[in-house]
Motif scaffolding. Structure first.
Motif, PDB file in Angstrom:
ATOM      1  N   TYR A  22       0.844  -1.209   0.000  1.00 31.09           N
ATOM      2  CA  TYR A  22       0.000   0.000   0.000  1.00 31.09           C
ATOM      3  C   TYR A  22       0.878   1.258   0.000  1.00 31.09           C
ATOM      4  O   TYR A  22       0.646   2.222  -0.731  1.00 31.09           O
ATOM      5  N   GLY A  30       1.400   9.112  -6.103  1.00 27.56           N
ATOM      6  CA  GLY A  30       1.432  10.471  -5.553  1.00 27.56           C
ATOM      7  C   GLY A  30       1.310  11.582  -6.570  1.00 27.56           C
ATOM      8  O   GLY A  30       0.733  12.620  -6.290  1.00 27.56           O
ATOM      9  N   HIS A  31       1.831  11.355  -7.775  1.00 25.53           N
ATOM     10  CA  HIS A  31       1.857  12.477  -8.704  1.00 25.53           C
ATOM     11  C   HIS A  31       0.493  12.786  -9.283  1.00 25.53           C
ATOM     12  O   HIS A  31       0.257  13.877  -9.777  1.00 25.53           O
ATOM     13  N   TYR A  32      -0.385  11.787  -9.230  1.00 28.82           N
ATOM     14  CA  TYR A  32      -1.702  12.026  -9.827  1.00 28.82           C
ATOM     15  C   TYR A  32      -2.839  11.979  -8.831  1.00 28.82           C
ATOM     16  O   TYR A  32      -3.844  12.652  -8.993  1.00 28.82           O
ATOM     17  N   THR A  33      -2.645  11.189  -7.772  1.00 26.75           N
ATOM     18  CA  THR A  33      -3.690  11.090  -6.749  1.00 26.75           C
ATOM     19  C   THR A  33      -3.045  11.340  -5.384  1.00 26.75           C
ATOM     20  O   THR A  33      -1.824  11.366  -5.283  1.00 26.75           O
ATOM     21  N   PRO A  34      -3.859  11.508  -4.354  1.00 26.34           N
ATOM     22  CA  PRO A  34      -3.274  11.790  -3.032  1.00 26.34           C
ATOM     23  C   PRO A  34      -2.240  10.748  -2.648  1.00 26.34           C
ATOM     24  O   PRO A  34      -2.411   9.558  -2.907  1.00 26.34           O
ATOM     25  N   GLY A  35      -1.186  11.223  -2.013  1.00 22.48           N
ATOM     26  CA  GLY A  35      -0.098  10.345  -1.615  1.00 22.48           C
ATOM     27  C   GLY A  35       1.216  11.033  -1.860  1.00 22.48           C
ATOM     28  O   GLY A  35       1.273  12.262  -1.856  1.00 22.48           O
ATOM     29  N   GLY A  36       2.267  10.252  -2.079  1.00 27.19           N
ATOM     30  CA  GLY A  36       3.563  10.853  -2.316  1.00 27.19           C
ATOM     31  C   GLY A  36       4.605  10.291  -1.382  1.00 27.19           C
ATOM     32  O   GLY A  36       4.320   9.375  -0.582  1.00 27.19           O
ATOM     33  N   PHE A  38       6.234  11.475   1.225  1.00 37.21           N
ATOM     34  CA  PHE A  38       6.187  11.672   2.663  1.00 37.21           C
ATOM     35  C   PHE A  38       5.286  10.653   3.339  1.00 37.21           C
ATOM     36  O   PHE A  38       5.711   9.930   4.241  1.00 37.21           O
ATOM     37  N   VAL A  39       4.031  10.588   2.853  1.00 35.79           N
ATOM     38  CA  VAL A  39       3.097   9.644   3.456  1.00 35.79           C
ATOM     39  C   VAL A  39       3.557   8.217   3.199  1.00 35.79           C
ATOM     40  O   VAL A  39       3.520   7.363   4.100  1.00 35.79           O
ATOM     41  N   LEU A  42       6.136   7.322   5.671  1.00 37.37           N
ATOM     42  CA  LEU A  42       5.597   7.102   7.009  1.00 37.37           C
ATOM     43  C   LEU A  42       4.890   5.761   7.104  1.00 37.37           C
ATOM     44  O   LEU A  42       5.052   5.026   8.084  1.00 37.37           O
ATOM     45  N   VAL A  43       4.134   5.410   6.074  1.00 36.08           N
ATOM     46  CA  VAL A  43       3.387   4.149   6.112  1.00 36.08           C
ATOM     47  C   VAL A  43       4.361   2.972   6.090  1.00 36.08           C
ATOM     48  O   VAL A  43       4.191   1.990   6.819  1.00 36.08           O
ATOM     49  N   ASP A 118      11.074  12.502  -5.210  1.00 34.87           N
ATOM     50  CA  ASP A 118      10.141  11.976  -4.226  1.00 34.87           C
ATOM     51  C   ASP A 118      10.699  10.722  -3.563  1.00 34.87           C
ATOM     52  O   ASP A 118      10.487  10.495  -2.379  1.00 34.87           O
TER      53      ASP A 118
ATOM     54  N   PRO B 676      -6.895  15.641   1.034  1.00 33.03           N
ATOM     55  CA  PRO B 676      -6.591  14.262   1.392  1.00 33.03           C
ATOM     56  C   PRO B 676      -5.138  14.022   1.782  1.00 33.03           C
ATOM     57  O   PRO B 676      -4.866  13.275   2.719  1.00 33.03           O
ATOM     58  N   ASP B 677      -4.204  14.692   1.081  1.00 37.27           N
ATOM     59  CA  ASP B 677      -2.789  14.518   1.445  1.00 37.27           C
ATOM     60  C   ASP B 677      -2.544  14.928   2.876  1.00 37.27           C
ATOM     61  O   ASP B 677      -1.881  14.243   3.649  1.00 37.27           O
ATOM     62  N   LEU B 680      -4.053  12.471   5.379  1.00 36.79           N
ATOM     63  CA  LEU B 680      -3.221  11.270   5.530  1.00 36.79           C
ATOM     64  C   LEU B 680      -2.031  11.541   6.449  1.00 36.79           C
ATOM     65  O   LEU B 680      -1.791  10.836   7.417  1.00 36.79           O
ATOM     66  N   THR B 681      -1.301  12.577   6.089  1.00 38.66           N
ATOM     67  CA  THR B 681      -0.085  12.893   6.834  1.00 38.66           C
ATOM     68  C   THR B 681      -0.413  13.216   8.287  1.00 38.66           C
ATOM     69  O   THR B 681       0.243  12.743   9.214  1.00 38.66           O
ATOM     70  N   VAL B 684      -1.074  10.065  10.379  1.00 42.36           N
ATOM     71  CA  VAL B 684       0.096   9.273  10.760  1.00 42.36           C
ATOM     72  C   VAL B 684       0.960  10.025  11.768  1.00 42.36           C
ATOM     73  O   VAL B 684       1.405   9.473  12.776  1.00 42.36           O
ATOM     74  N   GLY B 757       1.674  16.272 -14.125  1.00 39.43           N
ATOM     75  CA  GLY B 757       1.133  15.572 -12.971  1.00 39.43           C
ATOM     76  C   GLY B 757      -0.327  15.896 -12.785  1.00 39.43           C
ATOM     77  O   GLY B 757      -0.896  16.721 -13.506  1.00 39.43           O
ATOM     78  N   GLY B 758      -0.974  15.251 -11.791  1.00 38.09           N
ATOM     79  CA  GLY B 758      -2.384  15.488 -11.539  1.00 38.09           C
ATOM     80  C   GLY B 758      -2.650  15.966 -10.115  1.00 38.09           C
ATOM     81  O   GLY B 758      -3.577  16.722  -9.875  1.00 38.09           O
ATOM     82  N   ASN B 759      -1.823  15.545  -9.171  1.00 31.76           N
ATOM     83  CA  ASN B 759      -2.023  15.920  -7.773  1.00 31.76           C
ATOM     84  C   ASN B 759      -1.316  17.248  -7.521  1.00 31.76           C
ATOM     85  O   ASN B 759      -0.092  17.307  -7.412  1.00 31.76           O
ATOM     86  N   ASN B 762       1.102  17.497  -4.449  1.00 29.84           N
ATOM     87  CA  ASN B 762       2.381  16.822  -4.590  1.00 29.84           C
ATOM     88  C   ASN B 762       3.247  17.495  -5.648  1.00 29.84           C
ATOM     89  O   ASN B 762       4.464  17.596  -5.488  1.00 29.84           O
ATOM     90  N   VAL B 766       7.036  18.748  -4.969  1.00 31.74           N
ATOM     91  CA  VAL B 766       8.267  18.228  -5.566  1.00 31.74           C
ATOM     92  C   VAL B 766       8.718  19.022  -6.781  1.00 31.74           C
ATOM     93  O   VAL B 766       9.855  18.881  -7.199  1.00 31.74           O
TER      94      VAL B 766
END
Lengths: 140, 802
Positions: A22, A30-36, A38-39, A42-43, A118, B676-677, B680-681, B684, B757-759, B762, B766
């Motif tokens: 995950y 991350g580049h297109y949807t939430p995430g990346g 950093f998270v 951490l996960v 990233d 959402p980012d 999430l952060t 955690v 990119g899309g987000n 992020n 970056v």
């Protein structure tokens, strides 16, 4: 008396991979949807922490023989290096490049130097989190 | 060019003195030094024919041209007179010091370096036409004087005296610098000559009087005027050649020079006349009155110097009156400035010789305490003769030069009665009276000085050394000065033509343009007039009072010992700035972080709220605000409950858990507000930090682990309320007044086309603003290393080894 945590350890073995994948997923997404990075970092760290809780520090260190301080250093180097690439082509520091390639298996894919940056972030976050938890955990 | 260089010759020579001292041990270093002042004195003497015609010579060396600062050597009558005094008496003092200071026991290289430094500084002060370099040299005199007073630095009293003179003269110097800057702002030049040329316009300026007072404060502190004279008696801890040179003939006259030099500018002001004449007269009286009380030879001379400087100062003040009098060149006012310069020369001669005699007495008998001395006349005849000449001249007795200048002083003081401007008609009558009383005391201490030391029985056997006449070399300088004292009495008009008249035209350019216009002829006998009668009165009453000295000297004890200016100084330096200031700063510098934070937050919110309302910047509008939904309200209620629980919880673990609740609620807010980012952060990170809090809680020390609620303190509640109010007010008004549109549109449009990119979050992290991220991960890395280091490196536990 040593408690035999069979259920916890068995679950941890399976859940570790679920969490880890995950983490890899949200890192790449991350580049297109939430995430990346950093998270994702951490996960990933939390997956390793789960192992530490289920087994113990020494066992996990023998399974994953990683010196997290080197991980931090390599993450920083990667991030700095990615940012510095552009300078060799005469562009300003931190210029990213991206394009679409036809790769075997994956097909048409977008490759972006920002992903490398990233990755640096990811490594640093994993390294720092694990350093902190390990040093505090080892401390008598 | 060479003329400017001459100012620096002593400084350059000083560089070589340690070499002579270390390598040429068989010859007293002073002989090498002696060359410098003799050369300079003869060089400056060649200018006498030029200046006595009323002309001046100027040479300039640019230092900081862009600021208009340059080294200037401006030689007119006044500065040439001072230059010759400095170098001439400097030569005599160096000669005297060769015999006074022991070649093998003293650190001579230090002494002569300081002395040469001082000589350069003094020459610079009197020749500078540029106010900035004048100030530079002025402070150099303070510093070299500090070093010379503290020459015997292993004595407590020397260090105390040096520090005191430094404190007072430098404080005055700083104020003077302020005055200079004001003058330069008014006249747009640092050159004193150019300022004199535009004097009438300067007087109309509002800052004129302030500049005047600041410059006067500099002059008064340097010249030991009331109430700043207190450093001079303490400076007597210096070696006697230093006292003779600095504290009688040169440095203390720097203030006199300054007043004389600025008279053409400031004489227009009533304040100047009153301050210079009034303070001078007060100093004259005060110094002469307290000189009689002293028991130390040099103490008497110090107070006498203070008093004589007051005399010169008051004469300069009265001389400034001539500016306001029609036809002053023909009236009695013309005498004042002339008398000031004349007395300045006379004082330098007789006071220099008296100091040298005091040094000889100290050197040959081992004490300066006048109560132990007496009966030295037959043992030290030459010294006695010189002392007698010096003292009689100081007392104003013919046939010595002090008589002539004292007569002119009385003439000048009497002339004030003719002046009916600036309230002088009513108060002016006090001037001759105070001057007369002060002259009586001057007469008394002059006799006291010479007769208590040299006549009477004395108990010579009890002195520390067996007294004998001083060696030849030591007597040369005082004898030369004594010869001058007598000589000037017989040829005063030659001195006047060569030195005094050119100086007078420099001080009073509004009155005369050429020395020959100064129509004053000094004569020892000028008929029976008021001045002569006053002088005879001084002699008679002074003599009677001197004979009955032991009877009335007790009145000095009637003064309360606590109410002295020295005590005031000690109070200011040690009590006020030492103790009280320490207590003030330690009242808020308690070392308690809680207190510092309280002060910082309190001040911060006070300033921000104050600015917000005083600038009328507070404005609220709810235009464009989103509608509030029920679930948001519920979340806010949860957030508030969590916050209140954190603050008011009884146990720490409740606080930690409540804090965690606050953190998770915040991440819910992020969900609600479509981040959402962040959600999430936040989730955690909140988990990790709560775990770390629990860790810290678990390791709290067992003893004194009180489960007690935060005690309520009104002050802290007030500060936290203020901070909360400040943030709320600022946030509300910032939200209501958006001045520029958001940059977010640009990101939205280009996130795919430019950044691939899309987000957006992020991509910003970056790509658009990768720099921030680069350093944030560096921060993380540093934090990780720091924790690692703090835990692993424990020197104390493992016996100091890593």
């Amino acid at each position: 008396m040593k408690i035999n945590n069979v259920i916890l350890q068995f679950t941890a073995k399976i859940v570790f991979f679920m969490i880890f994948f995950y983490a890899v997923h949200i890192f790449f997404a991350g580049h297109y949807t939430p995430g990346g990075g950093f998270v994702g970092g951490l996960v990933t760290a939390s997956a390793i922490v789960l192992l530490i809780i289920a087994f113990d520090l020494k066992t996990v260190q023998s399974i994953l023989p990683i010196n997290y301080i080197y991980l931090i250093a390599s993450g920083l180097l990667l991030a700095l290096g990615t940012a510095g690439i552009a300078m060799f082509t005469g562009k300003p520091f931190f210029t990213h490049f991206f394009d679409y390639f036809n790769l075997p298996i994956l097909g048409k894919t977008s490759l972006h130097t920002a992903a490398l940056f990233d990755l640096g972030v990811y490594l640093v976050v994993v390294g720092v989190t694990m350093t902190i938890i390990q040093t505090i955990g080892e401390d008598e | 060019m060479f003329q400017v260089l001459c100012i620096f010759i002593p400084l350059i020579a000083a560089l070589f003195m340690p070499f002579f001292f270390k390598k040429v041990r068989s010859i007293h270093t002073g002989w090498f030094v002696l060359v410098v002042p003799i050369f300079l004195a003869s060089y400056y003497a060649t200018f006498i024919p030029i200046t006595s015609k009323g002309d001046s010579v100027i040479a300039q060396l640019h230092w900081i041209p862009s600021l208009g600062i340059s080294f200037v050597s401006y030689l007119d009558g006044l500065s040439l007179l001072f230059s010759i005094l400095i170098t001439g008496i400097g030569a005599l003092v160096v000669l005297y010091s060769i015999f006074y200071l022991n070649r093998t026991k003293e650190q001579l290289h230090n002494f002569y370096i300081y002395l040469l430094m001082f000589m350069s500084a003094m020459l610079g002060v009197v020749q500078s036409d540029n106010m900035m370099t004048l100030y530079l040299f002025w402070e150099l005199t303070s510093i070299s004087s500090f070093l010379l007073i503290g020459y015997w630095f292993n004595r407590d009293k020397s260090r105390f005296g040096a520090l005191k003179s430094m404190m007072i003269t430098v404080a005055g110097g700083m104020l003077m610098l302020g005055g200079f800057v004001l003058l330069a702002l008014m006249g747009d030049t640092f050159s004193i000559r150019e300022l004199i040329a535009q004097a009438p316009e300067l007087a109309a300026n509002d800052l004129f009087v302030l500049a005047l007072i600041l410059i006067l404060l500099g002059a008064f502190t340097k010249s030991a005027q009331f109430p700043f004279y207190i450093w001079l008696p303490d400076a007597m801890e210096a070696p006697t050649p230093v006292s003779a040179y600095l504290h009688s003939a040169t440095m203390v006259k720097a203030g006199i020079y300054l007043v004389a030099r600025f008279t053409p500018i400031f004489a227009q002001s009533e304040v100047w006349i009153w301050l210079v004449a009034g303070i001078g007269l007060l100093t004259l009286f005060w110094g002469s009155f307290f000189a009689v009380k002293q028991t130390d030879l040099k103490g008497i001379l110090a107070f006498s110097t203070v008093s004589q400087l007051g005399l010169i100062m008051s004469l300069l003040g009265v001389g400034a009156i001539a500016f306001h009098v029609e036809g002053a060149a023909d009236s009695a006012f013309k005498y004042a400035t002339f008398a000031a310069i004349f007395h300045l020369i006379n004082h330098a001669t007789f006071k220099g010789s008296l100091f040298m005699i005091a040094g000889i007495v100290d050197h040959e008998t081992g004490t300066r305490d006048i109560r132990k001395l007496g009966g030295l006349m037959s043992i030290m005849p030459v010294s006695f003769t010189v002392a007698l000449i010096g003292s009689f001249s100081m007392a104003g007795i013919p046939p010595f030069n002090g008589f002539l200048s004292k007569e002119m002083f009385l003439t000048a003081m009497l002339s004030i009665a003719e002046f009916d401007l600036f309230n002088f008609a009513t108060w002016g009558i006090l001037f001759p009276i105070i001057a007369w009383i002060a002259s009586v005391f001057t007469f008394i201490y002059s006799l006291y000085f010479v007769f208590r030391t040299f006549t009477g029985k004395g108990n010579i056997a009890q002195l520390p050394h067996k007294p004998h006449e001083a060696p030849m070399g030591m007597l040369i300088s005082p004898v030369i000065l004594a010869v001058l004292v007598v000589g000037i009495f017989f040829i005063p008009n030659i001195v006047a033509d060569l030195f005094i008249k050119p100086a007078v035209i420099a001080i009073q350019p509004f009155l005369y343009t050429h020395p020959e216009q100064v129509d004053i002829h000094i004569s020892a006998w000028h008929g029976v007039n008021t001045e002569l009668l006053m002088t005879l009165g001084i002699f008679a009453i002074g003599f009677v009072l001197f004979l009955t000295l032991s009877k009335w000297q007790k009145i000095y004890n009637a003064f309360p010992a606590k109410l002295t200016l020295n005590n005031l100084y000690d109070f200011i330096i040690y009590e006020l700035s030492g103790n009280w200031m320490y207590r003030l700063s330690s009242s808020y510098m308690t070392g308690s972080n809680r207190r510092y934070l309280g002060l910082m937050f309190g001040a911060f919110s006070l300033i921000v709220i104050g600015t917000l309302f005083s600038k009328d910047a507070f404005y609220v509008t709810f235009e464009g605000a989103s509608p509030v939904h029920l679930h948001q309200v519920i979340l806010i209620i949860v957030l508030v409950i969590g916050t209140i629980t954190t603050v008011f919880a009884k146990s720490r673990i409740t606080s930690i858990v409540a804090l965690g609740a606050v953190g998770y609620t915040v991440s819910l807010f992020f969900v609600l507000f479509k981040a959402p980012d962040l959600a999430l952060t936040q989730l955690v990170i909140e988990t990790i930090s709560v775990a770390l809090f629990l860790l810290a809680f678990y390791h709290l020390p067992k003893f004194k682990k009180e489960q007690e609620r935060n005690r309520f303190k009104f002050g802290r509640a007030l500060v936290s309320f203020a901070v909360g109010a400040m943030v709320t007010l600022v946030a509300l008004s910032a939200h209501s007044q958006k001045l520029v549109p958001s940059i977010a549109e640009y990101y939205k449009e280009t996130v795919y086309s430019l950044a691939g990119g899309g987000n957006i979050v992020n991509v910003i992290l970056v790509d658009y603003r990768g720099f921030d991220t680069l350093f944030e991960i560096t921060v993380l890395a540093i934090a990780g290393m720091a924790i690692y280091g703090m835990i692993k490196l424990r020197l104390s536990r493992k016996g100091g080894k890593l």
